[in-house]
Design an enzyme around this catalytic site. Structure first.
Site, PDB file in Angstrom:
ATOM      1  N   GLY A  93      34.366  34.951  50.393  1.00 57.70           N
ATOM      2  CA  GLY A  93      35.596  34.200  50.111  1.00 57.70           C
ATOM      3  C   GLY A  93      35.893  33.234  51.252  1.00 57.70           C
ATOM      4  NE  ARG A 107      41.809  29.500  47.547  1.00 57.24           N
ATOM      5  CZ  ARG A 107      42.282  29.400  46.318  1.00 57.24           C
ATOM      6  NH1 ARG A 107      42.122  28.283  45.646  1.00 57.24           N
ATOM      7  NH2 ARG A 107      42.928  30.409  45.758  1.00 57.24           N
ATOM      8  CB  VAL A 165      32.147  39.886  46.241  1.00 60.89           C
ATOM      9  CG1 VAL A 165      32.027  38.933  47.412  1.00 60.89           C
ATOM     10  CG2 VAL A 165      33.549  39.861  45.635  1.00 60.89           C
ATOM     11  CB  SER A 221      47.065  43.709  51.331  1.00 63.04           C
ATOM     12  OG  SER A 221      48.383  43.284  51.041  1.00 63.04           O
ATOM     13  CE1 TYR A 252      45.660  41.192  46.524  1.00 61.99           C
ATOM     14  CE2 TYR A 252      47.542  42.320  47.499  1.00 61.99           C
ATOM     15  CZ  TYR A 252      46.472  41.446  47.618  1.00 61.99           C
ATOM     16  OH  TYR A 252      46.213  40.834  48.837  1.00 61.99           O
ATOM     17  CB  ALA A 300      45.887  50.565  43.049  1.00 62.87           C
TER      18      ALA A 300
END
Ligand SMILES: NC(=O)c1ccc[n+]([C@@H]2O[C@H](COP(=O)([O-])OP(=O)(O)OC[C@H]3O[C@@H](n4cnc5c(N)ncnc54)[C@H](O)[C@@H]3O)[C@@H](O)[C@H]2O)c1
Length: 248
Positions: free
Chosen positions: A12, A15, A63, A141, A155, A157
């Site tokens: 990733g 950007r 990925v 996160s 997201y 989890a």
């Protein structure tokens, strides 16, 4: 220069946080394999890195695809002679309630954020074991700790999974001189968060001890620390970069 003679793969990397991580490592003399599902953006970042004076190679890689991930590591090994550093940064966000979430919404977020981290880590182990040295940094996160303030449960989890995967892999690879850590950003100004509802963001910022969104460089510097020799005795750590959003 802290990373001369080191080779890093960043997923990733086209950007946002990934790009900033690539440029920050490159400024320390690291050679970069910039991978992204968007090959064009990866190519742009690779050109920026070359301008800094470091080596770079760009590859379009999803990925979630085992064969593409295996090719990524094969090319890195062939063209650069191995992989010292892997940054599992690729990720996608989803917003909404569980009652509105389809099975596909769940599967896609899990596939990119969690399975992608697993596939890339698995593919790099042999290369790092061969060198007796390695650094894996996963992008978790704050949502993986709190359950998320604005993002969907899929997201949060997936990022909780990344946190636990980081700790398990850290135990497994420690005997081989490989450290595995994660960075857990809070609210960072990128294309991902630009779509977040304005009221939600300002209400979070009001209660945030440091009172402002983070910058990509704030996260990139934390990654740089974790991949450097300075962090040689740190493994299984989840490093918060969140302006005080979560303190644990
Ligand atoms: N921005 C934030 O506030 C924040 C907070 C916590 C965690 N994160 C995490 O940081 C990472 C980077 O986020 P960002 O804000 O830079 O997001 P972003 O959307 O700006 O960038 C994500 C990058 O990942 C790439 N990507 C998406 N799916 C991919 C796939 N299947 N294979 C390969 N590449 C893929 C995209 O093309 C893009 O270049 C993500 O894992 C995200 O979950 C971001």
């Amino acid at each position: 220069m802290r990373l001369e003679d080191k080779i890093a793969v960043v997923t990733g990397g086209g950007r946002g946080l990934g790009r900033s991580i690539c440029l920050t490592l490159a400024r320390e003399g690291c050679s970069l394999v910039v991978s992204d599902i968007d090959a064009e953006s990866a190519g742009k970042v690779a050109r920026e890195i070359k301008k800094i004076g470091s080596e770079a190679l760009a590859l379009g890689v999803d990925v979630t695809s085992r064969s593409q991930v295996d090719t990524l590591m094969r090319v890195a090994a062939k063209d650069f002679g191995g992989v010292d550093i892997l940054v599992n940064n690729a990720g996608i966000c989803w917003m909404g309630k569980v009652e509105d979430m389809t099975e596909e919404d769940w599967d896609r977020v899990m596939a990119v954020n969690l399975k992608g981290t697993f596939l890339c880590s698995k593919a790099v182990i042999k290369l790092m074991k061969g060198k007796g040295w390695g650094r894996v940094v996963n992008m978790a996160s704050a949502a993986g700790k709190t359950g998320g303030l604005l993002v969907g449960a899929n997201y949060s989890a997936s990022k909780a999974g990344v946190i636990c995967f980081t700790k398990s892999l850290a135990r497994e690879l420690a005997p081989h001189g490989i450290t595995v850590n994660a960075v857990a950003p809070g609210l960072i100004d990128t294309d991902m968060t630009r779509f977040f509802p304005k009221e939600g963001v300002s209400s979070i910022l009001k209660s945030l001890p440091l009172g402002k969104m983070g910058l990509c460089e704030d996260v990139a510097r934390a990654v740089l620390f974790l991949v450097s020799e300075d962090a040689g005795y740190i493994t299984g750590e989840i490093l918060d970069v969140n302006g005080g959003m979560v303190m644990d």
